[in-house]
Motif scaffolding. Structure first.
Motif, PDB file in Angstrom:
ATOM      1  N   ASP A 164       0.819  -1.208   0.000  1.00 46.28           N
ATOM      2  CA  ASP A 164       0.000   0.000   0.000  1.00 46.28           C
ATOM      3  C   ASP A 164       0.856   1.263   0.000  1.00 46.28           C
ATOM      4  OD1 ASP A 164       0.881  -0.672   2.557  1.00 46.28           O
ATOM      5  OD2 ASP A 164      -0.673   0.537   3.501  1.00 46.28           O
ATOM      6  N   LYS A 165       2.001   1.223   0.691  1.00 49.45           N
ATOM      7  CA  LYS A 165       2.907   2.370   0.684  1.00 49.45           C
ATOM      8  C   LYS A 165       3.513   2.563  -0.705  1.00 49.45           C
ATOM      9  CE  LYS A 165       5.713   5.538   2.362  1.00 49.45           C
ATOM     10  NZ  LYS A 165       5.231   6.871   2.806  1.00 49.45           N
ATOM     11  N   LEU A 166       3.905   1.467  -1.341  1.00 50.24           N
ATOM     12  CA  LEU A 166       4.518   1.553  -2.672  1.00 50.24           C
ATOM     13  C   LEU A 166       3.511   2.063  -3.696  1.00 50.24           C
ATOM     14  CD1 LEU A 166       7.292   0.950  -3.908  1.00 50.24           C
ATOM     15  CD2 LEU A 166       6.441  -1.304  -4.525  1.00 50.24           C
ATOM     16  N   CYS A 167       2.271   1.589  -3.600  1.00 48.20           N
ATOM     17  CA  CYS A 167       1.253   2.024  -4.558  1.00 48.20           C
ATOM     18  C   CYS A 167       0.869   3.485  -4.353  1.00 48.20           C
ATOM     19  CB  CYS A 167       0.021   1.134  -4.439  1.00 48.20           C
ATOM     20  SG  CYS A 167       0.274  -0.552  -4.999  1.00 48.20           S
ATOM     21  N   SER A 168       0.962   3.974  -3.124  1.00 47.14           N
ATOM     22  CA  SER A 168       0.629   5.377  -2.870  1.00 47.14           C
ATOM     23  C   SER A 168       1.663   6.330  -3.467  1.00 47.14           C
ATOM     24  CB  SER A 168       0.503   5.617  -1.365  1.00 47.14           C
ATOM     25  OG  SER A 168       1.767   5.462  -0.740  1.00 47.14           O
ATOM     26  N   LEU A 169       2.883   5.842  -3.719  1.00 47.36           N
ATOM     27  CA  LEU A 169       3.934   6.699  -4.281  1.00 47.36           C
ATOM     28  C   LEU A 169       3.844   6.809  -5.800  1.00 47.36           C
ATOM     29  CD1 LEU A 169       6.959   5.378  -2.174  1.00 47.36           C
ATOM     30  CD2 LEU A 169       5.607   7.439  -1.753  1.00 47.36           C
ATOM     31  N   ILE A 170       3.308   5.784  -6.440  1.00 42.79           N
ATOM     32  CA  ILE A 170       3.266   5.750  -7.908  1.00 42.79           C
ATOM     33  C   ILE A 170       2.098   6.595  -8.393  1.00 42.79           C
ATOM     34  CG2 ILE A 170       3.017   4.264  -9.922  1.00 42.79           C
ATOM     35  CD1 ILE A 170       4.265   2.024  -8.260  1.00 42.79           C
ATOM     36  N   LYS A 172       0.733   9.417 -11.862  1.00 40.37           N
ATOM     37  CA  LYS A 172       0.898   9.764 -13.271  1.00 40.37           C
ATOM     38  C   LYS A 172       1.780  11.011 -13.422  1.00 40.37           C
ATOM     39  CE  LYS A 172      -3.473  10.141 -14.239  1.00 40.37           C
ATOM     40  NZ  LYS A 172      -4.701  10.350 -15.036  1.00 40.37           N
ATOM     41  N   LYS A 173       2.228  11.235 -14.634  1.00 38.17           N
ATOM     42  CA  LYS A 173       2.950  12.453 -15.032  1.00 38.17           C
ATOM     43  C   LYS A 173       4.274  12.617 -14.302  1.00 38.17           C
ATOM     44  CE  LYS A 173      -1.428  14.735 -16.062  1.00 38.17           C
ATOM     45  NZ  LYS A 173      -2.325  15.879 -15.775  1.00 38.17           N
ATOM     46  N   GLN A 174       4.905  11.511 -13.959  1.00 36.74           N
ATOM     47  CA  GLN A 174       6.235  11.541 -13.355  1.00 36.74           C
ATOM     48  C   GLN A 174       6.982  10.278 -13.751  1.00 36.74           C
ATOM     49  OE1 GLN A 174       5.585  11.672  -9.129  1.00 36.74           O
ATOM     50  NE2 GLN A 174       5.070   9.506  -8.982  1.00 36.74           N
ATOM     51  N   SER A 175       8.296  10.285 -13.619  1.00 37.39           N
ATOM     52  CA  SER A 175       9.137   9.144 -13.993  1.00 37.39           C
ATOM     53  C   SER A 175       9.566   8.378 -12.744  1.00 37.39           C
ATOM     54  CB  SER A 175      10.383   9.608 -14.753  1.00 37.39           C
ATOM     55  OG  SER A 175      10.017  10.260 -15.951  1.00 37.39           O
ATOM     56  N   ILE A 176       9.657   7.067 -12.894  1.00 37.86           N
ATOM     57  CA  ILE A 176      10.149   6.200 -11.821  1.00 37.86           C
ATOM     58  C   ILE A 176      11.594   5.838 -12.125  1.00 37.86           C
ATOM     59  CG2 ILE A 176       9.810   4.048 -10.563  1.00 37.86           C
ATOM     60  CD1 ILE A 176       6.919   4.064 -11.434  1.00 37.86           C
ATOM     61  N   ILE A 196      14.406   3.108  -5.017  1.00 37.49           N
ATOM     62  CA  ILE A 196      13.371   3.664  -5.887  1.00 37.49           C
ATOM     63  C   ILE A 196      13.241   5.159  -5.596  1.00 37.49           C
ATOM     64  CG2 ILE A 196      11.485   3.155  -4.283  1.00 37.49           C
ATOM     65  CD1 ILE A 196       9.747   2.535  -6.741  1.00 37.49           C
ATOM     66  N   ALA A 197      12.967   5.937  -6.634  1.00 34.43           N
ATOM     67  CA  ALA A 197      12.771   7.384  -6.501  1.00 34.43           C
ATOM     68  C   ALA A 197      11.846   7.853  -7.617  1.00 34.43           C
ATOM     69  CB  ALA A 197      14.100   8.130  -6.551  1.00 34.43           C
ATOM     70  N   PHE A 198      11.297   9.046  -7.464  1.00 34.95           N
ATOM     71  CA  PHE A 198      10.344   9.599  -8.430  1.00 34.95           C
ATOM     72  C   PHE A 198      10.735  11.039  -8.727  1.00 34.95           C
ATOM     73  CE2 PHE A 198       8.311   6.457  -5.800  1.00 34.95           C
ATOM     74  CZ  PHE A 198       7.649   5.638  -6.710  1.00 34.95           C
ATOM     75  N   THR A 199      10.567  11.431  -9.966  1.00 29.86           N
ATOM     76  CA  THR A 199      10.868  12.816 -10.352  1.00 29.86           C
ATOM     77  C   THR A 199       9.757  13.738  -9.841  1.00 29.86           C
ATOM     78  OG1 THR A 199       9.775  12.480 -12.490  1.00 29.86           O
ATOM     79  CG2 THR A 199      12.144  12.108 -12.400  1.00 29.86           C
ATOM     80  N   GLU A 208       2.632  20.478 -16.684  1.00 32.20           N
ATOM     81  CA  GLU A 208       1.968  19.479 -15.857  1.00 32.20           C
ATOM     82  C   GLU A 208       2.859  18.268 -15.599  1.00 32.20           C
ATOM     83  OE1 GLU A 208      -0.932  19.388 -14.252  1.00 32.20           O
ATOM     84  OE2 GLU A 208      -1.279  21.478 -14.796  1.00 32.20           O
ATOM     85  N   THR A 209       3.621  17.856 -16.585  1.00 31.75           N
ATOM     86  CA  THR A 209       4.429  16.642 -16.455  1.00 31.75           C
ATOM     87  C   THR A 209       5.849  16.980 -16.020  1.00 31.75           C
ATOM     88  OG1 THR A 209       5.061  16.716 -18.788  1.00 31.75           O
ATOM     89  CG2 THR A 209       3.082  15.463 -18.214  1.00 31.75           C
ATOM     90  N   CYS A 210       6.514  15.981 -15.453  1.00 34.76           N
ATOM     91  CA  CYS A 210       7.917  16.158 -15.048  1.00 34.76           C
ATOM     92  C   CYS A 210       8.702  14.887 -15.392  1.00 34.76           C
ATOM     93  CB  CYS A 210       8.018  16.492 -13.560  1.00 34.76           C
ATOM     94  SG  CYS A 210       7.197  15.308 -12.488  1.00 34.76           S
ATOM     95  N   TYR A 211       8.647  14.506 -16.658  1.00 35.51           N
ATOM     96  CA  TYR A 211       9.368  13.326 -17.101  1.00 35.51           C
ATOM     97  C   TYR A 211      10.852  13.650 -17.279  1.00 35.51           C
ATOM     98  CZ  TYR A 211       4.674  11.649 -18.181  1.00 35.51           C
ATOM     99  OH  TYR A 211       3.363  11.281 -18.086  1.00 35.51           O
ATOM    100  N   ALA A 212      11.709  12.710 -16.879  1.00 35.85           N
ATOM    101  CA  ALA A 212      13.154  12.890 -17.040  1.00 35.85           C
ATOM    102  C   ALA A 212      13.626  12.122 -18.257  1.00 35.85           C
ATOM    103  CB  ALA A 212      13.883  12.394 -15.796  1.00 35.85           C
TER     104      ALA A 212
END
Length: 315
Positions: A164-170, A172-176, A196-199, A208-212
């Protein structure tokens, strides 16, 4: 082939005649023709009985019907009467020493209970081990290394994150960005770590998006690998577990990667112990001894005396 047989069913007499017979597959197949002879006279009944006094169905009877039913049913025994409970003792780096109990069948013959317990892996929540609900998303795996009496001594085996913690971090509109590395501690353990980290958006960003881009993600993965390798290689497994419980590694990676691309929610997602050194009781007992340093007893604060200034030696 035309053999007459007399049978009785529900007080009705039936006569049968064998009309066909064949041997196939190791057994005999017999075909009969039946008719009711209740309306026959007594003389015909006696003649039919005299022809074949035994029933033809005795040829293929069920053999289990002849067995005695005495002692066929076993008495239901409660399986828990053959079990015994063992106390689980967590390493001293955790606040709760007694973390639970486990069950196993009692020693019988060559099957020793303590040998069956060794190697058993127990999964516990870090919130229960350290009495800290903020760390409830961390799962700690402990392995039974040794059994002393009715106490099982546990050692670190791995760490994970709840789903549940992992799913709460994922989102849209960002890169893993994910990375993993295998490293060796100073006491011989080979550990595999996953990060694991997120942009995230830059300050005052309107997009709106922050893709790397892939090049920047590759650079950040290299920084993750270097940080995890340094963390594992600079000390033994006990030092590593303390650092993992503190959870400061993710913040250090965020600061290092901010020059490349801003990231957020950086965690050591998973830790596995791939290979262990040869079992040593002395090394295991170090995990279960209090590692608190003797800093002495508390001393009362010093009292500052007030003096009168400029009296020339006289009050």
């Amino acid at each position: 082939m035309n053999t007459l047989v007399l049978m009785k069913h529900h007080n009705n007499y039936w006569s049968s005649e064998v009309i066909a017979s064949s041997d196939r597959g190791g057994g005999q197949l017999v075909a009969f023709r039946f008719w009711d002879i209740n309306n026959c006279d007594l003389r015909s009944r006696l003649s039919l009985t005299h022809l074949c006094p035994t029933c033809c169905y005795q040829q293929g009877k069920n053999k289990r019907l002849t067995k005695s039913k005495k002692g066929s049913k076993k008495k239901a025994v409660d399986p828990f009467l053959k079990k015994e409970w063992y106390q689980l003792l967590a390493p001293s780096i955790f606040a709760e020493k007694k973390c639970g109990k486990t069950i196993i069948t009692k020693t019988q013959g060559t099957k020793i209970a303590s040998e069956g317990l060794k190697g058993r892996v127990i999964e516990l929540s870090l919130a229960d081990l350290n009495n800290n609900e903020a760390m409830s998303y961390r799962k700690i795996k402990l392995c039974i290394e040794d059994v002393q009496g009715y106490n099982c001594l546990l050692n670190f085996h791995g760490m994970d994150m709840t789903r549940d913690k992992l799913c709460s971090l994922i989102k849209k509109k960002q890169s893993i960005i994910e990375a993993n590395v295998d490293a060796r501690t100073t006491d011989g353990y080979i550990v595999r770590m996953f990060c694991i980290a997120f942009t995230k958006k830059q300050d005052d960003q309107l997009k709106e998006t922050c893709y790397a881009k892939s090049a920047k993600m590759k650079t950040i993965r290299g920084k993750m690998v270097n940080a995890m390798s340094t963390l594992v290689g600079k000390g033994d497994l006990k030092t590593l577990v303390k650092a993992l419980i503190a959870g400061t590694t993710g913040e250090e990676i965020e600061r290092e990667a901010s020059a490349v691309f801003p990231i957020k929610d950086c965690y050591i997602r998973k830790v596995k112990v791939i290979k262990k050194p040869k079992f040593d009781v002395t090394a295991l007992m170090e995990w279960h001894t209090d590692d608190g340093q003797d800093v002495g007893a508390n001393v009362a604060p010093a009292i500052v005396e007030e003096t009168v200034a400029g009296s020339g030696g006289r009050l």
